[in-house]
Motif scaffolding. Sequence first.
Motif, mmCIF file in Angstrom:
data_model
loop_
_atom_site.group_PDB
_atom_site.id
_atom_site.type_symbol
_atom_site.label_atom_id
_atom_site.label_comp_id
_atom_site.label_asym_id
_atom_site.label_seq_id
_atom_site.Cartn_x
_atom_site.Cartn_y
_atom_site.Cartn_z
ATOM 1 N N LYS A 146 0.832 -1.210 0.000
ATOM 2 C CA LYS A 146 0.000 0.000 0.000
ATOM 3 C C LYS A 146 0.865 1.258 0.000
ATOM 4 N N MET A 147 1.921 1.218 0.813
ATOM 5 C CA MET A 147 2.827 2.366 0.862
ATOM 6 C C MET A 147 3.521 2.557 -0.478
ATOM 7 N N TYR A 148 3.858 1.439 -1.132
ATOM 8 C CA TYR A 148 4.513 1.501 -2.448
ATOM 9 C C TYR A 148 3.597 2.167 -3.477
ATOM 10 N N ARG A 149 2.299 1.825 -3.452
ATOM 11 C CA ARG A 149 1.362 2.394 -4.419
ATOM 12 C C ARG A 149 1.121 3.884 -4.177
ATOM 13 N N HIS A 150 1.108 4.285 -2.908
ATOM 14 C CA HIS A 150 0.771 5.680 -2.593
ATOM 15 C C HIS A 150 2.002 6.594 -2.553
ATOM 16 N N ASP A 151 3.119 6.082 -2.038
ATOM 17 C CA ASP A 151 4.282 6.954 -1.796
ATOM 18 C C ASP A 151 5.521 6.578 -2.590
ATOM 19 N N GLY A 152 5.464 5.486 -3.330
ATOM 20 C CA GLY A 152 6.600 5.121 -4.154
ATOM 21 C C GLY A 152 7.494 4.070 -3.511
ATOM 22 N N LEU A 153 8.371 3.523 -4.340
ATOM 23 C CA LEU A 153 9.246 2.427 -3.899
ATOM 24 C C LEU A 153 10.236 2.874 -2.836
ATOM 25 N N SER A 154 10.808 4.056 -2.995
ATOM 26 C CA SER A 154 11.829 4.514 -2.055
ATOM 27 C C SER A 154 11.282 4.645 -0.644
ATOM 28 N N THR A 155 10.054 5.137 -0.511
ATOM 29 C CA THR A 155 9.443 5.287 0.815
ATOM 30 C C THR A 155 9.165 3.929 1.433
ATOM 31 N N ALA A 156 8.649 3.002 0.634
ATOM 32 C CA ALA A 156 8.367 1.651 1.126
ATOM 33 C C ALA A 156 9.651 0.963 1.584
ATOM 34 N N LEU A 157 10.717 1.103 0.796
ATOM 35 C CA LEU A 157 11.994 0.488 1.169
ATOM 36 C C LEU A 157 12.573 1.123 2.425
ATOM 37 N N PHE A 158 12.370 2.435 2.566
ATOM 38 C CA PHE A 158 12.898 3.120 3.744
ATOM 39 C C PHE A 158 12.268 2.580 5.028
ATOM 40 N N HIS A 159 10.962 2.368 5.011
ATOM 41 C CA HIS A 159 10.259 1.938 6.213
ATOM 42 C C HIS A 159 10.342 0.433 6.452
ATOM 43 N N TYR A 160 10.369 -0.355 5.376
ATOM 44 C CA TYR A 160 10.290 -1.815 5.531
ATOM 45 C C TYR A 160 11.553 -2.555 5.081
ATOM 46 N N GLY A 161 12.503 -1.837 4.526
ATOM 47 C CA GLY A 161 13.719 -2.506 4.056
ATOM 48 C C GLY A 161 14.460 -3.216 5.177
ATOM 49 N N THR A 162 14.623 -2.547 6.322
ATOM 50 C CA THR A 162 15.336 -3.164 7.444
ATOM 51 C C THR A 162 14.575 -4.365 8.000
ATOM 52 N N TRP A 163 13.242 -4.311 7.910
ATOM 53 C CA TRP A 163 12.409 -5.438 8.374
ATOM 54 C C TRP A 163 12.771 -6.706 7.606
ATOM 55 N N TYR A 164 12.808 -6.596 6.262
ATOM 56 C CA TYR A 164 13.076 -7.777 5.438
ATOM 57 C C TYR A 164 14.539 -8.192 5.495
ATOM 58 N N LEU A 165 15.430 -7.248 5.666
ATOM 59 C CA LEU A 165 16.840 -7.605 5.862
ATOM 60 C C LEU A 165 17.018 -8.366 7.177
ATOM 61 N N PHE A 166 16.261 -7.962 8.176
ATOM 62 C CA PHE A 166 16.289 -8.651 9.465
ATOM 63 C C PHE A 166 15.825 -10.101 9.316
ATOM 64 N N ILE A 167 14.789 -10.333 8.523
ATOM 65 C CA ILE A 167 14.302 -11.690 8.306
ATOM 66 C C ILE A 167 15.378 -12.561 7.659
ATOM 67 N N VAL A 168 16.049 -12.011 6.670
ATOM 68 C CA VAL A 168 17.115 -12.760 5.989
ATOM 69 C C VAL A 168 18.235 -13.093 6.970
ATOM 70 N N TYR A 169 18.620 -12.110 7.772
ATOM 71 C CA TYR A 169 19.708 -12.343 8.739
ATOM 72 C C TYR A 169 19.264 -13.335 9.817
ATOM 73 N N PHE A 170 18.010 -13.251 10.225
ATOM 74 C CA PHE A 170 17.466 -14.193 11.202
ATOM 75 C C PHE A 170 17.559 -15.629 10.688
ATOM 76 N N LEU A 171 17.190 -15.842 9.435
ATOM 77 C CA LEU A 171 17.273 -17.181 8.850
ATOM 78 C C LEU A 171 18.724 -17.644 8.734
ATOM 79 N N PHE A 172 19.612 -16.732 8.393
ATOM 80 C CA PHE A 172 21.035 -17.072 8.268
ATOM 81 C C PHE A 172 21.610 -17.529 9.609
ATOM 82 N N VAL A 173 21.323 -16.776 10.675
ATOM 83 C CA VAL A 173 21.810 -17.132 12.009
ATOM 84 C C VAL A 173 21.155 -18.426 12.490
#
Length: 252
Positions: A71-98
């Motif tokens: 929803k944020m991507y559709r209304h505010d663009g990709l950069s805004t969505a990545l800013f707010h949720y990018g660390t969330w998904y990076l955390f998931i990847v790191y969680f699986l790695f550990v």
Amino acid sequence: MEKEMFYRHRFGRKNLLMGYLLTFFLMLSSYPRLLLEVFIRKDFGERYFKMISAITVAFILFAIPAKFAAKMYRHDGLSTALFHYGTWYLFIVYFLFVSYGHHQKIKRNPSVFDFAKFSVYSGTLNPKFYEPVLGSRQMKFNRRQVETIVEPALFFLIGIALWIMQQKLGILLVVSSIIYSLGYAAEYVAGDNYIMNMIDQKIFNQRLERNFVFDEEMTDCENFRGRKPSSENLRRQLLSSMMGEEEAILAK
């Protein structure tokens, strides 16, 4: 079949609301604890840490913000969505790695059907948490304080910092750290009550003969409530059954 006798089942005053809350947070804390413990502990028991549980947690965390991020991507663009949720998904990847690293270590050190390791071991705590340095002051904590305060406080503070920076991951860490703390607190309260029950039972057993057989009034312990046989001999026969043979011996 377990005997449901007076001395085994006491009717004490209970805080039902507190009991329900502690039970609720104990059950709720399983995944939040897994989410955080993999980063700060090691040497988990084989039945305590399961890679499938880590994958389940990762899947849930991947799905939860997907709708909001889209929803944020559709209304505010990709950069805004990545800013707010990018660390969330990076955390998931790191969680699986550990988590995969813990899984590989457990596979190399199996504990099934031997006495080498406690299979539901919750992991070795980081020794630095027992004596952390805050500024110029060195603190000292016991295990209970580490599990209920120090460990969750670390993620709580990180979460607050990320939340201030408008990272949605911060909310996840704050909520998880609170549930983490309450879950361990519930375990410790249950342990406290278990020990107090054992102590009370021992005290009651030690006084039961004097109270039940000889009608001696107890002023420092609960008295037996109920009708008793008039014969002292019958009371003695019942006494061993009420306490159990081993308990009767230990009480003496």
